[in-house]
Design a protein around this motif. Sequence first.
Motif, PDB file in Angstrom:
ATOM      1  N   SER A   1       0.817  -1.216   0.000  1.00  0.00           N
ATOM      2  CA  SER A   1       0.000   0.000   0.000  1.00  0.00           C
ATOM      3  C   SER A   1       0.851   1.266   0.000  1.00  0.00           C
ATOM      4  O   SER A   1       0.345   2.351  -0.277  1.00  0.00           O
ATOM      5  N   VAL A   2       2.112   1.134   0.324  1.00  0.00           N
ATOM      6  CA  VAL A   2       3.022   2.278   0.249  1.00  0.00           C
ATOM      7  C   VAL A   2       3.226   2.673  -1.213  1.00  0.00           C
ATOM      8  O   VAL A   2       3.425   3.849  -1.532  1.00  0.00           O
ATOM      9  N   LYS A   3       3.130   1.687  -2.125  1.00  0.00           N
ATOM     10  CA  LYS A   3       3.411   1.931  -3.538  1.00  0.00           C
ATOM     11  C   LYS A   3       2.163   2.227  -4.375  1.00  0.00           C
ATOM     12  O   LYS A   3       2.273   2.825  -5.443  1.00  0.00           O
ATOM     13  N   THR A   4       1.002   1.773  -3.924  1.00  0.00           N
ATOM     14  CA  THR A   4      -0.196   1.944  -4.746  1.00  0.00           C
ATOM     15  C   THR A   4      -1.410   2.300  -3.892  1.00  0.00           C
ATOM     16  O   THR A   4      -1.586   1.733  -2.811  1.00  0.00           O
ATOM     17  N   PRO A   5      -2.244   3.205  -4.373  1.00  0.00           N
ATOM     18  CA  PRO A   5      -3.511   3.479  -3.675  1.00  0.00           C
ATOM     19  C   PRO A   5      -4.618   2.516  -4.099  1.00  0.00           C
ATOM     20  O   PRO A   5      -5.701   2.532  -3.535  1.00  0.00           O
ATOM     21  N   TYR A   6      -4.334   1.667  -5.104  1.00  0.00           N
ATOM     22  CA  TYR A   6      -5.362   0.810  -5.689  1.00  0.00           C
ATOM     23  C   TYR A   6      -5.458  -0.524  -4.943  1.00  0.00           C
ATOM     24  O   TYR A   6      -5.199  -1.590  -5.502  1.00  0.00           O
ATOM     25  N   ILE A   7      -5.806  -0.458  -3.681  1.00  0.00           N
ATOM     26  CA  ILE A   7      -6.029  -1.662  -2.881  1.00  0.00           C
ATOM     27  C   ILE A   7      -7.477  -1.640  -2.387  1.00  0.00           C
ATOM     28  O   ILE A   7      -7.885  -0.704  -1.701  1.00  0.00           O
ATOM     29  N   PHE A   8      -8.219  -2.677  -2.767  1.00  0.00           N
ATOM     30  CA  PHE A   8      -9.651  -2.710  -2.503  1.00  0.00           C
ATOM     31  C   PHE A   8     -10.051  -4.029  -1.850  1.00  0.00           C
ATOM     32  O   PHE A   8      -9.399  -5.050  -2.035  1.00  0.00           O
ATOM     33  N   GLY A   9     -11.137  -3.987  -1.107  1.00  0.00           N
ATOM     34  CA  GLY A   9     -11.717  -5.192  -0.534  1.00  0.00           C
ATOM     35  C   GLY A   9     -13.209  -5.226  -0.798  1.00  0.00           C
ATOM     36  O   GLY A   9     -13.855  -4.183  -0.949  1.00  0.00           O
ATOM     37  N   LEU A  10     -13.770  -6.437  -0.844  1.00  0.00           N
ATOM     38  CA  LEU A  10     -15.200  -6.635  -1.037  1.00  0.00           C
ATOM     39  C   LEU A  10     -15.740  -7.491   0.102  1.00  0.00           C
ATOM     40  O   LEU A  10     -15.145  -8.515   0.446  1.00  0.00           O
ATOM     41  N   THR A  11     -16.860  -7.100   0.679  1.00  0.00           N
ATOM     42  CA  THR A  11     -17.472  -7.909   1.724  1.00  0.00           C
ATOM     43  C   THR A  11     -18.919  -7.498   1.950  1.00  0.00           C
ATOM     44  O   THR A  11     -19.291  -6.347   1.708  1.00  0.00           O
ATOM     45  N   ALA A  12     -19.705  -8.462   2.419  1.00  0.00           N
ATOM     46  CA  ALA A  12     -21.063  -8.166   2.867  1.00  0.00           C
ATOM     47  C   ALA A  12     -21.101  -7.941   4.370  1.00  0.00           C
ATOM     48  O   ALA A  12     -22.105  -7.456   4.899  1.00  0.00           O
ATOM     49  N   THR A  13     -20.003  -8.285   5.049  1.00  0.00           N
ATOM     50  CA  THR A  13     -19.981  -8.195   6.516  1.00  0.00           C
ATOM     51  C   THR A  13     -18.675  -7.544   6.979  1.00  0.00           C
ATOM     52  O   THR A  13     -17.752  -8.238   7.424  1.00  0.00           O
ATOM     53  N   PRO A  14     -18.548  -6.234   6.854  1.00  0.00           N
ATOM     54  CA  PRO A  14     -17.308  -5.572   7.281  1.00  0.00           C
ATOM     55  C   PRO A  14     -17.042  -5.817   8.762  1.00  0.00           C
ATOM     56  O   PRO A  14     -17.953  -5.738   9.582  1.00  0.00           O
ATOM     57  N   ASN A  15     -15.790  -6.114   9.084  1.00  0.00           N
ATOM     58  CA  ASN A  15     -15.472  -6.417  10.483  1.00  0.00           C
ATOM     59  C   ASN A  15     -15.311  -5.137  11.305  1.00  0.00           C
ATOM     60  O   ASN A  15     -15.434  -4.023  10.795  1.00  0.00           O
ATOM     61  N   ARG A  16     -15.007  -5.298  12.575  1.00  0.00           N
ATOM     62  CA  ARG A  16     -14.982  -4.150  13.486  1.00  0.00           C
ATOM     63  C   ARG A  16     -13.814  -3.208  13.211  1.00  0.00           C
ATOM     64  O   ARG A  16     -13.901  -2.017  13.504  1.00  0.00           O
ATOM     65  N   GLU A  17     -12.717  -3.715  12.672  1.00  0.00           N
ATOM     66  CA  GLU A  17     -11.627  -2.811  12.285  1.00  0.00           C
ATOM     67  C   GLU A  17     -12.083  -1.917  11.134  1.00  0.00           C
ATOM     68  O   GLU A  17     -11.828  -0.712  11.136  1.00  0.00           O
ATOM     69  N   ALA A  18     -12.755  -2.512  10.151  1.00  0.00           N
ATOM     70  CA  ALA A  18     -13.221  -1.730   9.004  1.00  0.00           C
ATOM     71  C   ALA A  18     -14.254  -0.697   9.423  1.00  0.00           C
ATOM     72  O   ALA A  18     -14.291   0.419   8.882  1.00  0.00           O
ATOM     73  N   ARG A  19     -15.073  -1.023  10.404  1.00  0.00           N
ATOM     74  CA  ARG A  19     -16.125  -0.101  10.845  1.00  0.00           C
ATOM     75  C   ARG A  19     -15.616   0.928  11.846  1.00  0.00           C
ATOM     76  O   ARG A  19     -16.382   1.784  12.303  1.00  0.00           O
ATOM     77  N   GLY A  20     -14.347   0.851  12.218  1.00  0.00           N
ATOM     78  CA  GLY A  20     -13.776   1.840  13.122  1.00  0.00           C
ATOM     79  C   GLY A  20     -14.018   1.563  14.590  1.00  0.00           C
ATOM     80  O   GLY A  20     -13.703   2.404  15.439  1.00  0.00           O
ATOM     81  N   VAL A  21     -14.548   0.381  14.918  1.00  0.00           N
ATOM     82  CA  VAL A  21     -14.801   0.033  16.315  1.00  0.00           C
ATOM     83  C   VAL A  21     -13.507  -0.402  16.998  1.00  0.00           C
ATOM     84  O   VAL A  21     -13.284  -0.107  18.174  1.00  0.00           O
TER      85      VAL A  21
END
Length: 265
Positions: free
Chosen positions: A186-206
């Motif tokens: 991710s230091v080299k590219t901004p094009y990093i993506f994820g797909l999910t129907a159930t984002p975890n607590r890290e993704a939701r900022g908890v």
Amino acid sequence: MTIATLSDLPKIVKKSARDFLTKPFYDLVDSPNFSARTQEAKLLVGMTGQGKTHTTATEFVPYLINNHDMDLIIYTYPLTEIRDSSEWVEAHLKCGAQLCYNPTDALEHLKLGCKVILLTTHQGFVVSDKGGKLVKYLQKTSKNFAIWVDEAHAWMVSHMLNYKATTGHNTPAYEARLFKTLQELSVKTPYIFGLTATPNREARGVVEPYGDMKITIVNEFPPKELLINTTAWLSSIDYYDPKDANFTDDLWNKIEAAVVKLYID
């Protein structure tokens, strides 16, 4: 009390559930400051049946290759069984990139100057020796690359110490290999993506992730009424008897009642 009938139902809005994926994605990657958004994984969330994987394969990936000059796109997933090869053939036809199914072939085609779509499992990308060689190459190359992680909620937990707090489950061993690899790249590219129907607590900022890469949800779930046609488990089952003398009238009464109940719900 007023009883709703079919004639009372509102007209279907023109916006579809797919729009909640496509518009945020194109707005994101085409924004003038997108290139500065390194050290960040962008998560696209969507309900089952909304078309996350299909849209990524047939629209997003060709768009990145044709409009953002990507040399390599890695699409990684937990198990080979969930891959639909026909979607990726369509992607190939739209952008002309070579489809590869292991990191060694992808690396060879990249060195020959081809544009490449690599379809691989998380294991093949970040655990195998072949995947390790590709990662080392990407750390040094000047080629443009993007990474898509399907089912991003489990393998992208940032650290073993966060696993229970993030997923709600214990695990006997977890090395966060995928998260750490993405963090390095991710230091080299901004094009990093994820797909999910159930984002975890890290993704939701908890829960605060370990490390230097943040995870950002970049879109919203669509309203539930736009997903009714994809939701098979919405209500209970109503049985009918085709041998009943009043079968036709009873069936249409059941259909009307079911549609009215969906509207009320």
